[in-house]
Design an enzyme around this catalytic site. Structure first.
Site, PDB file in Angstrom:
ATOM      1  N   ARG A 198      -6.629  -4.778 -10.039  1.00  0.00           N
ATOM      2  CA  ARG A 198      -7.523  -5.095 -10.765  1.00  0.00           C
ATOM      3  C   ARG A 198      -8.322  -4.089 -10.988  1.00  0.00           C
ATOM      4  NH1 ARG A 198      -6.932  -7.895  -6.421  1.00  0.00           N
ATOM      5  NH2 ARG A 198      -8.757  -7.317  -4.443  1.00  0.00           N
ATOM      6  N   HIS A 233      -9.037  -7.251  -0.786  1.00  0.00           N
ATOM      7  CA  HIS A 233      -9.331  -6.650  -1.557  1.00  0.00           C
ATOM      8  C   HIS A 233     -10.374  -5.322  -0.399  1.00  0.00           C
ATOM      9  CE1 HIS A 233     -12.540  -5.497  -4.553  1.00  0.00           C
ATOM     10  NE2 HIS A 233     -13.814  -6.203  -3.619  1.00  0.00           N
ATOM     11  N   LYS A 242     -16.226  -9.579 -14.304  1.00  0.00           N
ATOM     12  CA  LYS A 242     -17.315 -10.407 -14.344  1.00  0.00           C
ATOM     13  C   LYS A 242     -18.043 -10.339 -14.472  1.00  0.00           C
ATOM     14  CE  LYS A 242     -16.425  -8.173  -9.329  1.00  0.00           C
ATOM     15  NZ  LYS A 242     -16.129  -7.827  -8.912  1.00  0.00           N
ATOM     16  N   TYR A 255     -49.790   1.796 -15.289  1.00  0.00           N
ATOM     17  CA  TYR A 255     -51.155   0.852 -13.240  1.00  0.00           C
ATOM     18  C   TYR A 255     -50.773   2.002 -12.596  1.00  0.00           C
ATOM     19  CZ  TYR A 255     -49.263  -3.838 -16.328  1.00  0.00           C
ATOM     20  OH  TYR A 255     -48.857  -4.500 -16.887  1.00  0.00           O
ATOM     21  N   CYS A 290     -43.083  -0.198 -16.746  1.00  0.00           N
ATOM     22  CA  CYS A 290     -43.806  -1.662 -16.777  1.00  0.00           C
ATOM     23  C   CYS A 290     -43.197  -2.469 -17.159  1.00  0.00           C
ATOM     24  CB  CYS A 290     -44.841  -1.462 -17.816  1.00  0.00           C
ATOM     25  SG  CYS A 290     -46.230  -0.509 -18.087  1.00  0.00           S
ATOM     26  N   MET A 291     -43.370  -3.962 -17.525  1.00  0.00           N
ATOM     27  CA  MET A 291     -42.014  -4.777 -17.886  1.00  0.00           C
ATOM     28  C   MET A 291     -41.288  -5.025 -18.647  1.00  0.00           C
ATOM     29  SD  MET A 291     -41.914  -8.345 -17.491  1.00  0.00           S
ATOM     30  CE  MET A 291     -43.535  -8.971 -15.973  1.00  0.00           C
ATOM     31  N   ASP A 292     -42.282  -4.808 -20.213  1.00  0.00           N
ATOM     32  CA  ASP A 292     -41.646  -4.636 -21.324  1.00  0.00           C
ATOM     33  C   ASP A 292     -41.906  -2.891 -22.062  1.00  0.00           C
ATOM     34  OD1 ASP A 292     -41.870  -6.957 -21.027  1.00  0.00           O
ATOM     35  OD2 ASP A 292     -43.939  -7.041 -21.048  1.00  0.00           O
ATOM     36  N   ARG A 297     -15.143 -10.929   4.465  1.00  0.00           N
ATOM     37  CA  ARG A 297     -16.500 -11.852   2.848  1.00  0.00           C
ATOM     38  C   ARG A 297     -15.743 -13.286   2.751  1.00  0.00           C
ATOM     39  NH1 ARG A 297     -17.186  -8.733  -2.562  1.00  0.00           N
ATOM     40  NH2 ARG A 297     -14.681  -9.158  -3.324  1.00  0.00           N
TER      41      ARG A 297
HETATM   42  C1  LIG Z   1     -15.772  -6.139  -8.291  1.00  0.00           C
HETATM   43  C2  LIG Z   1     -13.861  -7.150  -7.586  1.00  0.00           C
HETATM   44  C3  LIG Z   1     -12.516  -6.089  -8.261  1.00  0.00           C
HETATM   45  C4  LIG Z   1     -13.088  -4.476  -9.423  1.00  0.00           C
HETATM   46  O1  LIG Z   1     -13.594  -4.038  -8.230  1.00  0.00           O
HETATM   47  P1  LIG Z   1     -13.843  -2.256  -9.320  1.00  0.00           P
HETATM   48  O2  LIG Z   1     -14.289  -1.536  -7.915  1.00  0.00           O
HETATM   49  O3  LIG Z   1     -15.150  -2.615 -10.298  1.00  0.00           O
HETATM   50  O4  LIG Z   1     -12.803  -2.017 -10.047  1.00  0.00           O
HETATM   51  C5  LIG Z   1     -11.812  -6.754  -7.928  1.00  0.00           C
HETATM   52  N1  LIG Z   1     -11.586  -7.346  -7.141  1.00  0.00           N
HETATM   53  C6  LIG Z   1     -12.578  -8.031  -6.057  1.00  0.00           C
HETATM   54  C7  LIG Z   1     -11.549  -9.154  -5.646  1.00  0.00           C
HETATM   55  C8  LIG Z   1     -13.821  -7.891  -6.699  1.00  0.00           C
HETATM   56  O5  LIG Z   1     -14.803  -9.031  -6.452  1.00  0.00           O
END
Ligand SMILES: *Cc1c(COP(=O)(O)O)cnc(C)c1O
Length: 395
Positions: free
Chosen positions: A242, A186, A38, A287, A334-336, A156
């Site tokens: 995951r 999770h 992601k 700045y 700064c920004m850049d 969540r």
């Molecule tokens: C982002 C996420 C993960 C991965 O988590 P890490 O700590 O980066 O391994 C696994 N499961 C869910 C549902 C997530 O949102």
């Protein structure tokens, strides 16, 4: 790196592959891995990484947060399943049901490549209806595999671990165009030294899956471990894990036991010195005049700023590496652009490479050090390196 490159994030695809292998070596042979890519693979570039690792036999597929991210993988030619971890909106369902796996299954059904996480009955019904509509249009049966999201303590999204949820999942099971493929939860606190909370989530997950089983609801993919769970909760591996942050060579927190898994940071951020000058005592830099020289100083300008995702909170706190040595940031980022002090590095010259994080010869500036100095979270830091920064892949 070319003399004219303003900034580049070098991404080492082999490091990601090695980290993935290291993840696999923590698991028993039958446990699969889902690569969490992601937010453009935590800023590393989702398509390039997916292509690099897709063929691994133990890699079940990928996870994204949104449909757009899943579609991007499909368009990049990725064939393995993609699970959307976040919300799928009603207006997106048509697109989702149109992305079908190439070699679709037995009985002539076509399975969708994208699996949504399902955490309420309404969405499930809507998805099934849309798949039914698309099936009628196409003249073949479309089936959307779904993964039930269970909330065991993160609060969540997810079904609660209640009797009512089991009844709703029964209803989902009976929907004509969905198939229950997975169930997951999770962890909220697996990255802490004290695993009591994670273990309690794990127990709730296990009990719920068992109760589903007693009601004859079975899932081929049960999964709950994130990176911290992979490292420290063997009993939570189930059918699949995951893997997110560890793929990129970053530890999920500083409370996990690093010796469990050797990781290789995959990204380095580099730039170049574009201007050098001497400033006299009393001269202010940037700045707000938050830095005032107390003696003659040699100052280099680096063409990088918070517009690239480099944190402004590193003003007067962070440093970069030049010739393998520390050059502290002077004044506000700064920004850049930003300024660093090279008084103690006389060999530093215009055009030289600067390491914002990563390795410079024998010297290393870890991302974690910048996180400590800026008070930022490593996940956030790496995701924030934005699209103005070109990714250059090495393998
Ligand atoms: C982002 C996420 C993960 C991965 O988590 P890490 O700590 O980066 O391994 C696994 N499961 C869910 C549902 C997530 O949102």
């Amino acid at each position: 790196m070319s003399t004219y490159t303003r900034i580049a994030a070098f991404v080492d695809l082999n490091a990601i592959e090695e980290n993935l292998e290291a993840v696999k070596s923590c698991l028993s042979w039958e446990t699969k891995v889902m690569a969490v890519i992601k937010t453009d693979a935590y800023g590393h570039g989702a398509a390039a990484i997916a292509r690099h690792v897709e063929k691994k036999e133990y890699l079940w597929g990928f996870a994204t947060a949104t449909l757009e991210e899943a579609v991007e993988l499909h368009e990049a030619g990725i064939k393995k399943p993609v699970l959307i971890l976040g919300c799928v909106y009603p207006e997106d369902m048509k697109e989702l049901t149109g992305i079908l796996e190439q070699n679709s299954g037995p009985s002539g059904a076509c399975f969708s490549q994208i699996r949504p996480a399902v955490y309420n009955l309404e969405t499930a019904k809507e998805l099934s209806r849309e798949a039914e509509r698309q099936s009628a249009l196409l003249g073949k049966r479309i089936v959307i595999p779904v993964h039930i999201k269970l909330d065991t303590g993160m609060s969540r999204i997810g079904f609660g671990d209640t009797r009512e949820s089991i009844e709703q999942i029964q209803e989902i099971r009976r929907l004509p165009n969905l198939s229950l493929e997975g169930i997951f939860t999770h962890f909220a606190r697996a990255d802490e030294r004290d695993k009591a909370s994670a273990v309690s989530q794990l127990d709730r997950f296990r009990r719920f899956v068992e109760e589903c089983g007693r009601d004859d609801i079975h899932f081929s993919m049960c999964h709950c471990s994130n990176s911290a769970g992979i490292m420290e909760l063997q009993e939570a591996h189930f059918d699949m894990v995951r893997a997110g942050i560890i793929l990129y060579g970053i530890y999920p927190s500083d409370e996990v036991r690093r010796e469990t898994i050797a990781l290789k940071p995959a990204m380095e951020l580099k730039s170049r010195i574009v201007y050098v000058k001497e400033i006299g005592p009393e001269t202010e830099v940037s700045y707000g005049g938050t830095y005032r020289a107390d003696s003659v100083r040699r100052i280099a300008t680096i063409p990088v700023g918070y517009g690239d995702g480099y944190p402004r909170s590193l003003s007067n706190k962070g440093y970069v590496l030049v010739c393998g040595k520390k050059a502290p940031i002077r004044g506000r980022v700064c920004m850049d652009q930003m300024m660093v002090d090279i008084t103690e590095i006389p060999e530093a010259e215009l055009g030289m490479e600067v390491t914002l994080f990563g390795r410079d010869g024998d010297a290393i500036l870890p991302l974690e050090t910048l996180c400590e100095l800026s008070g930022r979270f490593p996940y956030e830091f790496i995701c924030d390196i934005n699209k103005r920064v070109p990714r250059i892949y090495r393998s």
